[in-house]
Design a protein around this motif. Sequence first.
Motif, PDB file in Angstrom:
ATOM      1  N   GLU B 202      59.513  81.996 -19.086  1.00  0.00           N
ATOM      2  CA  GLU B 202      59.221  80.588 -18.831  1.00  0.00           C
ATOM      3  C   GLU B 202      57.732  80.397 -18.636  1.00  0.00           C
ATOM      4  O   GLU B 202      57.251  80.221 -17.523  1.00  0.00           O
ATOM      5  CB  GLU B 202      60.025  80.113 -17.626  1.00  0.00           C
ATOM      6  N   ALA B 203      57.026  80.447 -19.735  1.00  0.00           N
ATOM      7  CA  ALA B 203      55.586  80.227 -19.734  1.00  0.00           C
ATOM      8  C   ALA B 203      55.196  79.932 -21.167  1.00  0.00           C
ATOM      9  O   ALA B 203      55.949  80.220 -22.103  1.00  0.00           O
ATOM     10  CB  ALA B 203      54.844  81.466 -19.226  1.00  0.00           C
ATOM     11  N   PHE B 204      54.008  79.338 -21.341  1.00  0.00           N
ATOM     12  CA  PHE B 204      53.460  79.115 -22.671  1.00  0.00           C
ATOM     13  C   PHE B 204      52.834  80.441 -23.098  1.00  0.00           C
ATOM     14  O   PHE B 204      51.952  80.957 -22.415  1.00  0.00           O
ATOM     15  CB  PHE B 204      52.421  77.998 -22.586  1.00  0.00           C
ATOM     16  N   THR B 205      53.316  81.004 -24.216  1.00  0.00           N
ATOM     17  CA  THR B 205      52.852  82.349 -24.587  1.00  0.00           C
ATOM     18  C   THR B 205      51.846  82.299 -25.743  1.00  0.00           C
ATOM     19  O   THR B 205      51.957  81.478 -26.656  1.00  0.00           O
ATOM     20  CB  THR B 205      54.022  83.259 -24.976  1.00  0.00           C
ATOM     21  N   ILE B 206      50.888  83.205 -25.653  1.00  0.00           N
ATOM     22  CA  ILE B 206      49.776  83.241 -26.605  1.00  0.00           C
ATOM     23  C   ILE B 206      49.618  84.684 -27.052  1.00  0.00           C
ATOM     24  O   ILE B 206      49.801  85.602 -26.246  1.00  0.00           O
ATOM     25  CB  ILE B 206      48.466  82.823 -25.897  1.00  0.00           C
ATOM     26  N   THR B 207      49.269  84.895 -28.317  1.00  0.00           N
ATOM     27  CA  THR B 207      48.823  86.234 -28.675  1.00  0.00           C
ATOM     28  C   THR B 207      47.498  86.142 -29.418  1.00  0.00           C
ATOM     29  O   THR B 207      47.303  85.279 -30.276  1.00  0.00           O
ATOM     30  CB  THR B 207      49.885  87.040 -29.447  1.00  0.00           C
ATOM     31  N   HIS B 208      46.577  87.021 -29.009  1.00  0.00           N
ATOM     32  CA  HIS B 208      45.273  87.082 -29.669  1.00  0.00           C
ATOM     33  C   HIS B 208      45.272  88.268 -30.616  1.00  0.00           C
ATOM     34  O   HIS B 208      45.611  89.376 -30.230  1.00  0.00           O
ATOM     35  CB  HIS B 208      44.175  87.241 -28.607  1.00  0.00           C
ATOM     36  N   VAL B 209      44.933  88.024 -31.882  1.00  0.00           N
ATOM     37  CA  VAL B 209      44.828  89.120 -32.842  1.00  0.00           C
ATOM     38  C   VAL B 209      43.423  89.086 -33.427  1.00  0.00           C
ATOM     39  O   VAL B 209      42.803  88.038 -33.517  1.00  0.00           O
ATOM     40  CB  VAL B 209      45.880  89.013 -33.970  1.00  0.00           C
ATOM     41  N   VAL B 226      55.703  83.825 -30.268  1.00  0.00           N
ATOM     42  CA  VAL B 226      54.861  83.251 -29.213  1.00  0.00           C
ATOM     43  C   VAL B 226      54.610  81.787 -29.554  1.00  0.00           C
ATOM     44  O   VAL B 226      54.820  81.368 -30.692  1.00  0.00           O
ATOM     45  CB  VAL B 226      53.500  83.978 -29.090  1.00  0.00           C
ATOM     46  N   ASP B 227      54.117  81.028 -28.569  1.00  0.00           N
ATOM     47  CA  ASP B 227      53.861  79.604 -28.804  1.00  0.00           C
ATOM     48  C   ASP B 227      52.531  79.357 -29.508  1.00  0.00           C
ATOM     49  O   ASP B 227      52.374  78.378 -30.219  1.00  0.00           O
ATOM     50  CB  ASP B 227      53.849  78.857 -27.459  1.00  0.00           C
ATOM     51  N   LEU B 243      44.386  79.679 -44.520  1.00  0.00           N
ATOM     52  CA  LEU B 243      45.704  80.320 -44.447  1.00  0.00           C
ATOM     53  C   LEU B 243      46.712  79.398 -43.775  1.00  0.00           C
ATOM     54  O   LEU B 243      47.876  79.341 -44.158  1.00  0.00           O
ATOM     55  CB  LEU B 243      45.606  81.642 -43.676  1.00  0.00           C
ATOM     56  N   ILE B 244      46.246  78.682 -42.744  1.00  0.00           N
ATOM     57  CA  ILE B 244      47.148  77.751 -42.056  1.00  0.00           C
ATOM     58  C   ILE B 244      47.524  76.613 -42.992  1.00  0.00           C
ATOM     59  O   ILE B 244      48.674  76.176 -43.051  1.00  0.00           O
ATOM     60  CB  ILE B 244      46.478  77.227 -40.775  1.00  0.00           C
ATOM     61  N   ARG B 245      46.547  76.189 -43.774  1.00  0.00           N
ATOM     62  CA  ARG B 245      46.788  75.118 -44.742  1.00  0.00           C
ATOM     63  C   ARG B 245      47.828  75.570 -45.773  1.00  0.00           C
ATOM     64  O   ARG B 245      48.692  74.800 -46.170  1.00  0.00           O
ATOM     65  CB  ARG B 245      45.469  74.800 -45.452  1.00  0.00           C
ATOM     66  N   GLN B 246      47.726  76.838 -46.195  1.00  0.00           N
ATOM     67  CA  GLN B 246      48.564  77.317 -47.297  1.00  0.00           C
ATOM     68  C   GLN B 246      49.972  77.734 -46.868  1.00  0.00           C
ATOM     69  O   GLN B 246      50.846  77.874 -47.704  1.00  0.00           O
ATOM     70  CB  GLN B 246      47.890  78.528 -47.974  1.00  0.00           C
ATOM     71  N   HIS B 247      50.166  78.005 -45.566  1.00  0.00           N
ATOM     72  CA  HIS B 247      51.477  78.473 -45.130  1.00  0.00           C
ATOM     73  C   HIS B 247      52.072  77.452 -44.178  1.00  0.00           C
ATOM     74  O   HIS B 247      51.360  76.625 -43.620  1.00  0.00           O
ATOM     75  CB  HIS B 247      51.354  79.816 -44.413  1.00  0.00           C
ATOM     76  N   SER B 248      53.399  77.571 -43.971  1.00  0.00           N
ATOM     77  CA  SER B 248      53.963  76.692 -42.959  1.00  0.00           C
ATOM     78  C   SER B 248      53.628  77.323 -41.615  1.00  0.00           C
ATOM     79  O   SER B 248      53.805  78.517 -41.398  1.00  0.00           O
ATOM     80  CB  SER B 248      55.470  76.537 -43.167  1.00  0.00           C
ATOM     81  N   PHE B 249      53.086  76.523 -40.744  1.00  0.00           N
ATOM     82  CA  PHE B 249      52.588  77.026 -39.473  1.00  0.00           C
ATOM     83  C   PHE B 249      53.066  76.082 -38.378  1.00  0.00           C
ATOM     84  O   PHE B 249      52.604  74.953 -38.287  1.00  0.00           O
ATOM     85  CB  PHE B 249      51.057  77.089 -39.516  1.00  0.00           C
ATOM     86  N   GLY B 250      53.991  76.539 -37.568  1.00  0.00           N
ATOM     87  CA  GLY B 250      54.590  75.655 -36.574  1.00  0.00           C
ATOM     88  C   GLY B 250      54.052  75.828 -35.172  1.00  0.00           C
ATOM     89  O   GLY B 250      54.523  75.198 -34.235  1.00  0.00           O
ATOM     90  N   LYS B 251      53.063  76.714 -35.024  1.00  0.00           N
ATOM     91  CA  LYS B 251      52.578  77.031 -33.678  1.00  0.00           C
ATOM     92  C   LYS B 251      51.356  76.212 -33.312  1.00  0.00           C
ATOM     93  O   LYS B 251      50.803  75.488 -34.128  1.00  0.00           O
ATOM     94  CB  LYS B 251      52.139  78.493 -33.646  1.00  0.00           C
ATOM     95  N   CYS B 252      50.910  76.418 -32.075  1.00  0.00           N
ATOM     96  CA  CYS B 252      49.588  75.958 -31.691  1.00  0.00           C
ATOM     97  C   CYS B 252      48.590  77.035 -32.120  1.00  0.00           C
ATOM     98  O   CYS B 252      48.942  78.192 -32.319  1.00  0.00           O
ATOM     99  CB  CYS B 252      49.503  75.769 -30.184  1.00  0.00           C
ATOM    100  N   LEU B 253      47.338  76.618 -32.257  1.00  0.00           N
ATOM    101  CA  LEU B 253      46.285  77.562 -32.626  1.00  0.00           C
ATOM    102  C   LEU B 253      45.168  77.496 -31.594  1.00  0.00           C
ATOM    103  O   LEU B 253      44.693  76.418 -31.249  1.00  0.00           O
ATOM    104  CB  LEU B 253      45.700  77.207 -33.999  1.00  0.00           C
TER     105      LEU B 253
END
Lengths: 324, 324
Positions: B202-209, B226-227, B243-253
């Motif tokens: 129960e938290a907003f999850t982030i991953t940094h790559v 992750v969110d 890449l975000i433009r070209q793919h379906s991307f449902g997350k936050c950035l």
Amino acid sequence: MITTVVGSYPKLSPDAGAPSLRAAISRHDAGRITVEELRRVEDDVTREVIQEQIDAGIDLITDGQIRRDDGQTYFARGIKGFTINGLIRYFDTNTYYRHPIPERRLEWQGAIGVGDLEFAVAHSARPVKGVITGPYTLARLSQMGCYRDLRSLVMDLVPILNREALALQQAGAEVVQFDEPAILQHKDDFDLFAEAVEGVTRGVTARTAVYTYFRDVSGIHSRLFQLPVDIIGLDFVAGPANYDLVRDFPPDKMLGFGIVDARNTCLETVEEIASAIGRVSRVVSPDRLHVNPSCGLDFLPRKSARAKLARLVDGVRRAQEVRS
Amino acid sequence: MTRGLLTTAVGSYPKPEYVLRARARVARGEVSPKEMEELEKRATAHWIRIQEELGMDILVDGEMYRGDMVAYFAENWEGFTTSGLVRSYGNRYYRKPVAVGPVGRSRPTTLEWWRYAQSLTPRPVKGMLTGPYTIVDWSFNEYYPTREAFLMEVARAVHDEAVDLAKAGAEYIQIDEPAISTRPEEMEMAARALAVVTRGLEAFTITHVCYGDFAAVFPQLAALPVDMLDLETANSNYNLLDLIRQHSFGKCLSMGVVDVHHHETESVEQVKEGIRKGLEVLSPERLYIDPDCGLKTRTEEESVAKLRVMVAAVREVKEELGIE
Ligand SMILES: [Zn+2]
């Protein structure tokens, strides 16, 4: 069976009183010692790692590549036309090298590794391999710079590295080895790669080797085995599929049998090594094996590298006992 | 009015001189762990204050008490020891964790530090964890028979840590996975491990790559459990946005707008330009703004200057577009 190494060896010794290249480089960078003093430390460490390989029982050694920051810039800095850019990851390892960029058309300007090889030959009781980052891999690990396509970059490197190979042979290299791990990431480029290998080995009368690592050679194995070189090196740790692929290994070639994991400290047992040798011996007779770690040992701490080489030699001895 | 363009940071800040000096002295037994902790707390409070004064929205504790992002967890967990020195590049060396037994926590690792940092500010402080794939990839493994077994055990431990942080009230939990795109063939396994970490959290999850050929694996990155994805976009001239433009991307950035590898501070205009590019592909609610990566390799002055420009640019863009 000949025991050997792929090339690099950890630069730092944990032993009290051993010469420290790390400290010497920092002192040199801080302007506290001269470049000649730094070279003397490099000499000391090179002698030390040559002796460690010999003490471990390795038959065919290298200079440990103590003077190479990495396999790319060592050559790129010696070729006219290259500049050196920022850090970039080396394959899937957690290590980095500086990215060479061909800013102008590349030209030979002199031998690169001859002094280092002569030093190793003069300080080793055992034969020494000369190791060159092959033209395909050096091109792949560089930026394109002023080159419009990969082929022209590779083919410009070919005559330059061919002169280097001839110079290493002249300086006393028992084997001239070309490291070509990049072809395993781009197997579609095999025709270009084969043309490059043919060109880079032209006129070399010392024994020649092409070493691959980090993956298996599926998809290109039969063509790889036909390359005009004497020894083909394969990584059986990252690429266990290679055991099946060497069923087609030609009878007139030697196999560089990479079986000790040079990327993990977990120490193989003597039995594991001996049984790996037994397994491959069913298709490649033992007198055609160069047994070595899976890749250069610079990914390991020094103690672990030492232990791995000693274990490799023990494993080979055990395999010989089993056969006799 | 639309809301959005929240500002944050990736994780680490440079340690003040007194922390660095004390760390060296702790190793020699000249500073007690208690004294060390007091200094680290002082430095943490310093960075919390800086971020508040700059007007950032989601804060980080700056990792004053962590050395390496993987070694920190390994040192505090069961089942790990530390290797001898291995080379990262050039003259840079580090000690790598080694799994020698079943790995895991015997008590919460980061919880008390998070609580301390959060007690200093009413603004949310992110819980900061290192992801299982990166921990495994940057460690030696002398215990687990397979990478997958090692990975899943680490994932369970990171999950327990994340649950503790969420229960304590952390609204944002970031699981850093800089290594995750290293091997496209292992992405599926890495994503499964990350799913173990974030399951039921129960938290907003982030991953940094960071560092990788994102183009090759973008669909998998976009599908990570992750969110929000945190990417270094500034140092690639915002090409990753394509890449975000070209793919379906449902997350936050979370979009990096200052390059952490350069000393020079970007101009407000440059950063605004970057933010506008981000807004071309995502709505302000889904777009967070931060530096490309951790700032620990920059000086405090450079870090603060970069953060100040970042916040100023966000403020101006918000005003121009009427974003709250
Ligand atoms: Zn990063």
